[in-house]
Scaffold this motif. Structure first.
Motif, mmCIF file in Angstrom:
data_model
loop_
_atom_site.group_PDB
_atom_site.id
_atom_site.type_symbol
_atom_site.label_atom_id
_atom_site.label_comp_id
_atom_site.label_asym_id
_atom_site.label_seq_id
_atom_site.Cartn_x
_atom_site.Cartn_y
_atom_site.Cartn_z
ATOM 1 N N GLY A 88 0.796 -1.228 0.000
ATOM 2 C CA GLY A 88 0.000 0.000 0.000
ATOM 3 C C GLY A 88 0.822 1.268 0.000
ATOM 4 O O GLY A 88 0.292 2.352 -0.293
ATOM 5 N N GLY A 89 2.116 1.162 0.321
ATOM 6 C CA GLY A 89 2.966 2.353 0.343
ATOM 7 C C GLY A 89 3.326 2.853 -1.043
ATOM 8 O O GLY A 89 3.783 3.983 -1.198
ATOM 9 N N ARG A 91 2.041 4.345 -4.091
ATOM 10 C CA ARG A 91 0.773 5.046 -4.303
ATOM 11 C C ARG A 91 0.362 5.218 -5.753
ATOM 12 O O ARG A 91 -0.781 5.563 -6.035
ATOM 13 C CB ARG A 91 0.818 6.429 -3.630
ATOM 14 N N THR A 92 1.299 5.023 -6.672
ATOM 15 C CA THR A 92 0.944 5.158 -8.087
ATOM 16 C C THR A 92 1.982 4.426 -8.923
ATOM 17 O O THR A 92 2.933 3.842 -8.384
ATOM 18 C CB THR A 92 0.866 6.648 -8.492
ATOM 19 N N LYS A 106 4.854 11.627 -6.222
ATOM 20 C CA LYS A 106 3.544 10.983 -6.379
ATOM 21 C C LYS A 106 3.615 9.504 -5.999
ATOM 22 O O LYS A 106 2.670 8.952 -5.437
ATOM 23 C CB LYS A 106 3.062 11.123 -7.825
ATOM 24 N N ASP A 181 -0.106 -0.737 8.892
ATOM 25 C CA ASP A 181 -0.520 -1.813 7.993
ATOM 26 C C ASP A 181 -0.506 -3.174 8.698
ATOM 27 O O ASP A 181 -0.191 -4.204 8.092
ATOM 28 C CB ASP A 181 0.394 -1.853 6.750
#
Length: 225
Positions: A88-89, A91-92, A106, A181
């Motif tokens: 999840g860290g 992000r894109t 980003k 997390d």
């Protein structure tokens, strides 16, 4: 008496030339820094590339491991055993083409800093149990994992079989070390070695030394029958 007035910020609000003039040097400096070209990326990289690993995650975990291990060995005389970060860290994705500092902001918008923890064998086993249970492409480095059904048939750390009777130095970042997390196995390590180095800065500094970004899958975390 001091009186206040609420001003709505919208398209009807006229710009103040004095304010714009005052902020222009800072805006220009920020624009220059955020658009600095770091290197060329020959293909788009995404965390969803496969079930248990991604080229992007491998690249990220490996560069952090190599950077931190070099410094840690100079200061402690010991090597970091492996690295674990969270899916999840990321992000894109990273787009194909020229990568700029803005792309990395980003990718990693958080201010997380690298930390090294010494875990007992039991806590390290708890870490692997959670990896098996969640079965997602967390970025890892220094380990070789084979998942069979719901457990591991193979766990190797730096090419050696995992030993629950040993302790292990593990690289992660401060958010996860505080139990983020659900990685609570990091919360009370035997030893804690914090750094002042942000994950995002590690990536930027690494890419500044490269002409082209190379990242690939290498089956470090796979399912077997």
């Amino acid at each position: 008496m001091i009186r206040g007035e609420q001003i709505q910020i919208n398209e009807d609000l006229e710009s103040d030339e004095e304010v714009k003039k005052a902020f222009k040097p800072y805006k220009d400096e920020l624009h220059s820094k955020i658009n600095e070209v770091l290197c060329y990326n020959p293909r788009s990289l995404d965390r969803t590339e496969s079930d248990l690993e991604s080229s992007l995650g491998n690249f990220y975990a490996d560069l952090c491991y190599q950077n931190a291990d070099s410094t840690f060995y100079k200061e402690k005389g010991e090597h970091i055993d492996f690295a674990l970060f969270n899916y999840g860290g990321i992000r894109t994705s990273l787009p194909e083409g020229l990568l700029r500092v803005e792309n990395i902001f980003k990718l990693m918008p958080f201010e997380n800093k690298l930390v090294i923890v010494k875990l007992s064998g039991a806590k390290t086993e708890e870490l692997f149990d959670q990896l098996a249970k969640r079965s997602v492409a967390h970025p890892i480095s220094g380990v070789q994992l084979e998942l069979k059904n719901k457990g591991f048939s193979k766990i190797e750390i730096q090419g050696e079989k995992f030993d629950p009777g040993k302790t292990y130095w593990v690289l992660t970042h401060d958010y996860l070390q505080h139990g983020g997390d659900n990685m609570t196995f990091f919360k009370e390590p035997l030893e804690l070695y914090p750094t002042d180095y942000k994950v995002r800065d590690a990536i930027i500094d690494h890419l500044k030394t490269k002409d082209t970004l190379f990242a690939s899958l290498d089956n470090r975390f796979i399912k077997v029958k």
